[in-house]
Scaffold this active site. Structure first.
Site, PDB file in Angstrom:
ATOM      1  N   ARG A  24       9.421  37.126  27.751  1.00  0.00           N
ATOM      2  CA  ARG A  24       8.442  37.079  26.660  1.00  0.00           C
ATOM      3  C   ARG A  24       7.590  38.343  26.701  1.00  0.00           C
ATOM      4  O   ARG A  24       7.105  38.739  27.759  1.00  0.00           O
ATOM      5  CB  ARG A  24       7.571  35.830  26.823  1.00  0.00           C
ATOM      6  CG  ARG A  24       6.623  35.547  25.668  1.00  0.00           C
ATOM      7  CD  ARG A  24       5.876  34.247  25.938  1.00  0.00           C
ATOM      8  NE  ARG A  24       6.789  33.100  25.941  1.00  0.00           N
ATOM      9  CZ  ARG A  24       6.604  32.005  26.665  1.00  0.00           C
ATOM     10  NH1 ARG A  24       5.554  31.902  27.471  1.00  0.00           N
ATOM     11  NH2 ARG A  24       7.453  30.999  26.593  1.00  0.00           N
ATOM     12  N   ARG A  34      -2.676  34.174  28.560  1.00  0.00           N
ATOM     13  CA  ARG A  34      -1.403  34.589  27.961  1.00  0.00           C
ATOM     14  C   ARG A  34      -1.641  35.359  26.655  1.00  0.00           C
ATOM     15  O   ARG A  34      -2.753  35.787  26.372  1.00  0.00           O
ATOM     16  CB  ARG A  34      -0.529  33.358  27.752  1.00  0.00           C
ATOM     17  CG  ARG A  34      -0.197  32.661  29.077  1.00  0.00           C
ATOM     18  CD  ARG A  34       0.879  31.620  28.912  1.00  0.00           C
ATOM     19  NE  ARG A  34       1.243  30.979  30.164  1.00  0.00           N
ATOM     20  CZ  ARG A  34       2.229  30.101  30.282  1.00  0.00           C
ATOM     21  NH1 ARG A  34       2.947  29.745  29.224  1.00  0.00           N
ATOM     22  NH2 ARG A  34       2.511  29.542  31.453  1.00  0.00           N
ATOM     23  N   LYS A  38      -1.969  27.656  32.963  1.00  0.00           N
ATOM     24  CA  LYS A  38      -1.989  28.659  31.896  1.00  0.00           C
ATOM     25  C   LYS A  38      -3.286  28.565  31.095  1.00  0.00           C
ATOM     26  O   LYS A  38      -3.972  27.543  31.078  1.00  0.00           O
ATOM     27  CB  LYS A  38      -0.781  28.468  30.980  1.00  0.00           C
ATOM     28  CG  LYS A  38      -0.703  27.093  30.315  1.00  0.00           C
ATOM     29  CD  LYS A  38       0.617  26.928  29.601  1.00  0.00           C
ATOM     30  CE  LYS A  38       0.787  25.508  29.056  1.00  0.00           C
ATOM     31  NZ  LYS A  38       2.095  25.298  28.432  1.00  0.00           N
ATOM     32  N   LYS A  52      -5.005  29.939  27.186  1.00  0.00           N
ATOM     33  CA  LYS A  52      -4.639  30.492  25.877  1.00  0.00           C
ATOM     34  C   LYS A  52      -5.887  30.771  25.047  1.00  0.00           C
ATOM     35  O   LYS A  52      -6.807  29.964  25.008  1.00  0.00           O
ATOM     36  CB  LYS A  52      -3.704  29.529  25.132  1.00  0.00           C
ATOM     37  CG  LYS A  52      -2.388  29.296  25.874  1.00  0.00           C
ATOM     38  CD  LYS A  52      -1.482  28.320  25.140  1.00  0.00           C
ATOM     39  CE  LYS A  52      -0.150  28.154  25.880  1.00  0.00           C
ATOM     40  NZ  LYS A  52       0.742  27.187  25.192  1.00  0.00           N
ATOM     41  N   CYS A  79      10.227  24.591  18.519  1.00  0.00           N
ATOM     42  CA  CYS A  79      10.438  25.312  19.771  1.00  0.00           C
ATOM     43  C   CYS A  79      11.938  25.566  19.936  1.00  0.00           C
ATOM     44  O   CYS A  79      12.757  25.081  19.165  1.00  0.00           O
ATOM     45  CB  CYS A  79       9.895  24.509  20.947  1.00  0.00           C
ATOM     46  SG  CYS A  79      10.828  22.997  21.285  1.00  0.00           S
ATOM     47  N   CYS A  81      16.129  25.767  27.252  1.00  0.00           N
ATOM     48  CA  CYS A  81      14.892  25.322  27.889  1.00  0.00           C
ATOM     49  C   CYS A  81      15.179  24.179  28.856  1.00  0.00           C
ATOM     50  O   CYS A  81      15.731  23.144  28.466  1.00  0.00           O
ATOM     51  CB  CYS A  81      13.871  24.870  26.847  1.00  0.00           C
ATOM     52  SG  CYS A  81      12.335  24.285  27.606  1.00  0.00           S
ATOM     53  N   CYS A 132      10.345  18.510  23.732  1.00  0.00           N
ATOM     54  CA  CYS A 132       9.678  17.798  24.828  1.00  0.00           C
ATOM     55  C   CYS A 132       8.209  17.673  24.467  1.00  0.00           C
ATOM     56  O   CYS A 132       7.753  18.224  23.457  1.00  0.00           O
ATOM     57  CB  CYS A 132       9.883  18.543  26.151  1.00  0.00           C
ATOM     58  SG  CYS A 132       8.730  19.899  26.425  1.00  0.00           S
ATOM     59  N   CYS A 147       4.769  23.197  22.702  1.00  0.00           N
ATOM     60  CA  CYS A 147       4.910  24.616  22.368  1.00  0.00           C
ATOM     61  C   CYS A 147       4.923  24.874  20.862  1.00  0.00           C
ATOM     62  O   CYS A 147       4.463  25.920  20.415  1.00  0.00           O
ATOM     63  CB  CYS A 147       6.176  25.176  23.007  1.00  0.00           C
ATOM     64  SG  CYS A 147       6.136  25.201  24.812  1.00  0.00           S
TER      65      CYS A 147
END
Length: 569
Positions: free
Chosen positions: A79, A148, A212, A214, A433, A439, A478, A482
């Protein structure tokens, strides 16, 4: 005798991995040289995330390779770090070439306004990173327990306020980068200076964040970045054309786990107003507070949203004020009305033009009857402005002069891409996603099945006379969120092969979460459930009432929890 519940809990395994990693180096460099496997060790898999890399495998091939007694078909996803989604034509051409030479030939635009490469074999990762570096691009902190990719409205040329916001987004992205030189040493062959001072991470510390983090910037009336889903959000306040500051939001996050009631999506609280020069200081104070107080024992409880829920927003706000030396002002008025990207041609304040191009699921690839990748390469070869990636996986061709419009229009028309923006508003708003086959977390299909899902729902909405209505539909394989499915008026969240939890009733402008209508349905079963609801909406809706509002008011049970901005019910 002490209560076991009060005893200190052991740290999660990731904390030990980070502590022992020598500031994210681990043994990544050594394992890259091991040609006996396409994989790397589990510990290094956690560390490479901080370098923008995930180890994956082609799950479609697992059975076949297991029967042949071969290891999984391993590859990496990489990414790019791209604050605000800005990419020059020269950079575009480099990424396009690297996708062909080093990855699986496609580029994918993500829901955080950046690029992903898929199908990177281990031996191709380092050459790809070095190719990106020559184009002044990197993947530092694109994944991992750090801040991120920072999101911001595309096309800063639209106004002076948009331009200023882009600079603030880029600035905080740079300010919150990790200080370690591990990325440069491993991927760019930078030599460590002998006798240099011991390495430090002044913002993150030796173990970085618990999870993470954001950040997103939004400028009303558009909430295209879904600012309330971000750990830290900045809502631009514009007065007389000038960006005078930001309402700050804290504590958003959409990830959850099926069957674990302690995990849930949460929308951020709006805590107060700051001036533009205070953005970095507030950002650093929020990050360091989460660094010091976030849960490092349970990664499912480690996001900022849980820290705020555990300690209270008033406590967290006060701690941020103390660390930053800044006192929040009263929240300023703002109104969000839409999440939709601008499609087609639009003129900007500086006299330039941009073209918004719809790209379903952000997948840029050439197919027999659809040459998206070729078309965009041809545009990049002549384009004198920029490309801007949008929060909804679309693309804008920005900074186009009036003289150059015709040439770009001709390329789009030659490849049939001028028709992409004539799709239904349901399709233009849709997101998904990647999910299967790459994934490792996916429980169900998402990107590969979205076209079929849209075709079925387009038929239902058209039959009900609602083909021209703007409705958000999002799909993920899932529950990790995302594709931001919990903010969709219709949300599908993968539960198992061909099965999804079905959610409805979010507010279209991104200020209210949806609620579950059915815990486990097939796509066809969802059509059976939603068709009568869509028909009722067509007949019974109030004037101007959006689909999500109708579902929230009429369809969903009155005693179900409604999550709105600030986590209130």
């Amino acid at each position: 005798m002490s209560n076991d519940q009060d005893a200190p809990q052991p740290l999660s395994a990731n904390e030990g991995i980070k502590t022992a990693s020598n500031f994210l180096r681990g043994t990544i460099a050594e394992e890259l040289l091991d040609e006996s496997t396409g994989a790397i060790s589990e510990d290094n898999q956690q560390l490479t995330k901080f370098h923008g890399l995930y180890l994956q495998d082609d799950r479609d091939l697992r059975k076949e390779r297991r029967q042949a007694k071969l290891e999984k078909a391993f590859s990496f996803m990489l990414r790019v770090r791209l604050p605000g989604g800005r990419c020059t034509p020269a950079q575009w051409l480099v990424l396009d070439q690297l996708a062909d030479e080093r990855a699986n030939g496609s580029l994918r635009l993500t829901t955080r306004q950046t690029f992903q490469f898929h199908g990177l074999l281990k031996g191709n990762v380092k050459p790809l990173v070095q190719g990106m570096h020559k184009a002044l691009l990197d993947s530092i902190a694109a994944c991992g327990d750090v801040n991120r990719n920072v999101m911001a409205p595309p096309n800063p040329e639209r106004s002076a306020a948009h331009g200023a916001m882009y600079e603030h987004a880029k600035g905080i992205s740079e300010h919150l980068l990790p200080s370690t030189r591990a990325y440069h040493e491993i991927w760019l062959d930078e030599e460590k200076v002998a006798g240099s001072a011991p390495e430090e991470e002044p913002i993150y510390g030796k173990t970085y964040l618990p999870r993470k983090f954001k950040i997103g910037f939004a400028i009303p009336p558009s909430n295209d970045v879904d600012v309330f889903s971000q750990d830290l959000g900045f809502i631009g306040i514009v007065e007389n054309g000038e960006l005078v500051g930001y309402n700050v939001t804290m504590g958003g996050g959409l990830g959850m786990s099926h069957g674990n009631e302690a995990t849930h999506p949460r929308l951020a609280d709006v805590v107060g107003f700051i001036t533009p020069d205070q953005v970095n200081a507030i950002g650093e104070a929020v990050v360091t507070t989460q660094r010091d107080y976030g849960d490092r024992t349970n990664r499912k409880h480690a996001r900022l949203k849980y820290t705020i829920e555990d300690r209270g927003i008033d406590w967290f706000k006060a701690e941020v004020e103390k660390r930053s030396g800044i006192t929040f002002g009263p929240v300023r008025d703002y109104t969000f009305t839409t999440i939709q990207d601008p499609h087609g041609w639009h003129e900007c304040a500086d006299g330039s033009w941009f073209y918004g191009l719809h790209i379903l699921s952000g997948r840029i690839i050439d197919r027999d009857d659809w040459k998206m990748k070729t078309a965009l390469r041809e545009i990049a070869e002549i384009h004198q402005g920029d490309f801007r990636l949008t929060p909804t996986q679309n693309l804008t061709i920005s900074g186009v002069s009036a003289d150059q419009k015709a040439a770009i229009e001709a390329i789009l028309a030659k490849h049939g891409l001028d028709k992409e923006n004539e799709r239904s508003l349901l399709r233009l708003n849709a997101m998904s996603c990647v999910a299967l086959p790459t994934c490792g977390l996916a429980l169900a299909e998402s990107e590969r099945v979205l076209p079929e899902v849209l075709e079925k729902y387009e038929a239902v909405f058209e039959k009900a006379g609602l083909a021209s209505n703007a409705i958000s539909l999002r799909m993920t394989g899932c529950p990790n969120g995302c594709g931001r499915p919990y903010l969709a008026e219709i949300g599908f969240v993968g539960k198992g092969p061909g099965r999804y939890a079905l959610y409805i009733g979010a507010k279209y402008n991104g200020t209210r979460l949806n609620r579950m209508l059915a815990p486990r349905v097939t796509i066809d079963e969802s059509i059976e459930l939603l068709t009568p609801i869509i028909e009722r909406y067509a007949k019974e809706r109030a004037e101007g009432e959006e689909f999500g509002d109708f579902c929230d008011r009429v369809i969903l049970p009155a005693d179900a929890t409604v999550h709105t901005v600030g986590g209130e019910a």
